[in-house]
Write an enzyme that holds these catalytic residues in place. Structure first.
Site, PDB file in Angstrom:
ATOM      1  N   LYS A   1      53.698  40.304   9.441  1.00 10.23           N
ATOM      2  CA  LYS A   1      52.858  39.266  10.040  1.00 10.23           C
ATOM      3  C   LYS A   1      51.405  39.491   9.650  1.00 10.23           C
ATOM      4  CE  LYS A   1      51.827  37.109  14.508  1.00 10.23           C
ATOM      5  NZ  LYS A   1      52.179  37.025  15.933  1.00 10.23           N
TER       6      LYS A   1
ATOM      7  N   SER B   1      54.236  32.720  17.844  1.00 14.16           N
ATOM      8  CA  SER B   1      53.337  32.621  16.715  1.00 14.16           C
ATOM      9  C   SER B   1      53.840  33.296  15.438  1.00 14.16           C
ATOM     10  CB  SER B   1      51.994  33.250  17.094  1.00 14.16           C
ATOM     11  OG  SER B   1      52.143  34.636  17.323  1.00 14.16           O
TER      12      SER B   1
ATOM     13  N   SER C   1      56.125  35.758  21.055  1.00 19.86           N
ATOM     14  CA  SER C   1      55.906  35.389  19.647  1.00 19.86           C
ATOM     15  C   SER C   1      56.835  35.992  18.614  1.00 19.86           C
ATOM     16  CB  SER C   1      54.483  35.742  19.254  1.00 19.86           C
ATOM     17  OG  SER C   1      53.656  34.673  19.573  1.00 19.86           O
TER      18      SER C   1
HETATM   19  N1  GLN Z   1      52.886  31.142  22.883  1.00 20.97           N
HETATM   20  C1  GLN Z   1      52.196  32.176  23.579  1.00 20.97           C
HETATM   21  C2  GLN Z   1      50.708  31.985  23.455  1.00 20.97           C
HETATM   22  O1  GLN Z   1      50.325  31.077  22.819  1.00 20.97           O
HETATM   23  C3  GLN Z   1      52.617  33.529  23.065  1.00 20.97           C
HETATM   24  C4  GLN Z   1      52.011  33.869  21.770  1.00 20.97           C
HETATM   25  C5  GLN Z   1      52.268  35.284  21.358  1.00 20.97           C
HETATM   26  O2  GLN Z   1      53.187  35.934  21.847  1.00 20.97           O
HETATM   27  N2  GLN Z   1      51.408  35.767  20.478  1.00 20.97           N
HETATM   28  O3  GLN Z   1      49.932  32.696  23.992  1.00 20.97           O
END
Ligand code: GLN
Length: 479
Positions: free
Chosen positions: A80, A155, A179
């Site tokens: 990532k 994400s 995410s």
């Molecule tokens: N969708 C969640 C957020 O926008 C989790 C994102 C994540 O785990 N980085 O905060």
């Protein structure tokens, strides 16, 4: 089956018994990237072919010469783009870090190199990991390889899509509120987020530090834990990393029976019927195999979403204060005075969602609101975690959905942030409580989109998580 579709374990078997080579594997993966990347856009950076092939050949030569090779056996790994890689562009999918080449490796990267993994490239994500669909990237959206009109989740959507599309055998993601697990579920693969602190966060670009945890996207459960055993463990560079030893993980399902907790609160209104049915069927299969299903209650989980979005934005606003165009990040070409320079740099380089989170975070931390919002959220967070501790007195693992629906269409929720946040309702509690959790595919919708089921274990009980997940995976494969 193409080499680009095999699991890490299968690839290692073939390498060790001499039926394939590292060069062949890297070639197969690069071929797949050439075929699908134009449509999927899972990567922000793929390393140059000649470098990758030279590294692969070096491993083939070593194996030929009978030299020992580490547990990752020269396999290509996708990372990532919020994880720092020395000498390799690391953007967090933001214009703010559009030209950032880290002078150091994150601890997980150092461990992957040490274990003889090859860094294949850096995957797309929502900007600074803020989002649920990978639509908030400064480098274009990633598409779900199972259906290109749909989001891959987020994400870590690039990591999940890369693994699902055969562009990488395995990938690292990061999980602050779902995410790793949610995109894995949307793309039909396995996603693992361990206990908070199990994996060092040193070199992970911070979103919300008390929730962030690196995790793994893989093609099966055994692969996820193989990678975990490489990257987990105490790190003096991260004061929140656990000091306890990393357990040894089983590789195959055993027949031990499990007590499976099912929380009523995670099956209420808003849960898609097809998702509900797929999870119910998984639970029925488990019962049929002699596991015990125990109804449990996690009453404070109903507050999880506001609690998460207060704590995450508060920490984000503080973590992102460092991008001022001086110490870190993009600097405007219209500096004016100091205030204008910082303002213009941040205005130009942050995307809308990141700005929204910074504003929300500043609001909940500001004078007069701090106690009402931030402190209160911290207290509710404890209540949510206490519910889980009580539940684990009655069960070994908890099973519930990872998201209220399968993947949805690109653009479907981008106009309404609140609707987007609601998709995180079942994933954020494992982060708030710091618990290890894994998602694995348990069915498909009538439109052919994957459905994921989530397995959660008590803190530091990754071995139990592994055993339960292997058992569920076996049941689902055999039925
Ligand atoms: N969708 C969640 C957020 O926008 C989790 C994102 C994540 O785990 N980085 O905060």
């Amino acid at each position: 089956m193409s080499l680009a579709e095999l699991t890490v374990t299968e690839l290692i078997d073939r390498l060790v018994n001499g039926t394939t080579t590292n060069v062949e594997i890297v070639k197969a993966v690069l071929e797949r990237i050439r075929e699908v990347e134009g449509a999927v856009n899972a990567f922000i950076t793929v390393r140059p072919e000649d470098e990758l092939l030279a590294e692969a050949k070096a491993y083939d030569d070593k194996r030929q010469a009978g030299e020992a090779i580490g547990p990752l056996q020269g396999l290509p790994i996708a990372i990532k783009d919020s994880i720092c890689t020395k000498g390799l562009l690391t953007t967090a999918a933001s214009k703010m870090l559009g030209e950032f080449v880290p002078p150091f490796d994150a601890t997980v990267i150092a461990r992957i190199r040490q274990a003889d993994g090859i860094l294949l490239g850096k995957t797309n994500t929502d900007e600074f990991s803020m989002g649920s669909t990978t639509e908030n990237s400064a480098f274009g959206v990633t598409r779900n390889p199972r259906n290109l009109d749909y989001v891959p989740g987020g994400s870590s959507g690039g990591s999940a899509a890369a693994v699902a599309a055969g562009e990488a055998p395995i990938a690292l993601g990061a999980d602050t509120g779902g995410s790793v697990r949610q995109p894995a579920a949307y793309c039909g693969i396995v996603g693992l987020k361990p206990t908070y602190g199990r994996i060092s966060r040193f070199g992970l670009i911070a979103y919300a530090s008390s929730l962030d945890q690196i995790g793994v996207c893989s093609r099966d459960v055994a692969d996820a834990f193989l990678m975990l055993s490489v990257i987990a463990g105490h790190d003096p560079h991260d004061s929140t990393s656990l000091g306890t030893p990393v357990p040894t993980f089983p590789k195959k399902a055993d027949s031990a029976s499990l007590r499976v907790g099912v929380p009523d609160e995670y099956f209420g209104a808003g849960l898609d019927d097809e998702v509900r049915a797929a999870i119910q069927r998984t639970l029925d299969l488990m019962k049929g195999q002699g596991h015990t299903v125990v109804p449990i209650s996690l009453p404070n989980s109903k507050y999880s979403l506001p609690t998460y979005y207060i704590i995450a934005t508060a920490e984000a606003s503080s973590n992102l204060a460092r991008y001022d165009g001086v110490q870190y990040g993009h600097r405007t070409s219209q500096p004016g005075g100091l205030i204008d320079m910082v303002t213009n740099s941040r205005t130009e380089a942050f995307g809308d969602e990141v700005k929204r989170r910074i504003m929300l975070g500043n609001y909940v931390l500001s004078g007069g609101y701090h106690d009402q919002y931030y402190l209160k959220a911290c207290k509710v967070r404890r209540l949510i975690a206490d519910d889980f501790s009580r539940a684990f007195e009655q069960c070994d693992v908890i099973v519930h959905p990872i998201a209220p629906s399968a993947a949805f269409r690109l653009g479907e929720k981008t106009g309404d942030p609140l609707t987007m946040y609601l998709t995180d309702i079942y994933s954020v509690t494992a982060n708030l409580a710091g618990l290890p959790a894994l998602t694995l595919p348990c069915g498909t919708t009538k439109d052919g989109l994957p459905i994921g089921v989530q397995v959660v274990a008590a803190t530091e009980q990754e071995e139990t998580l592994c055993r339960a997940s292997l058992a569920i995976e076996k049941l689902l494969r055999e039925e």
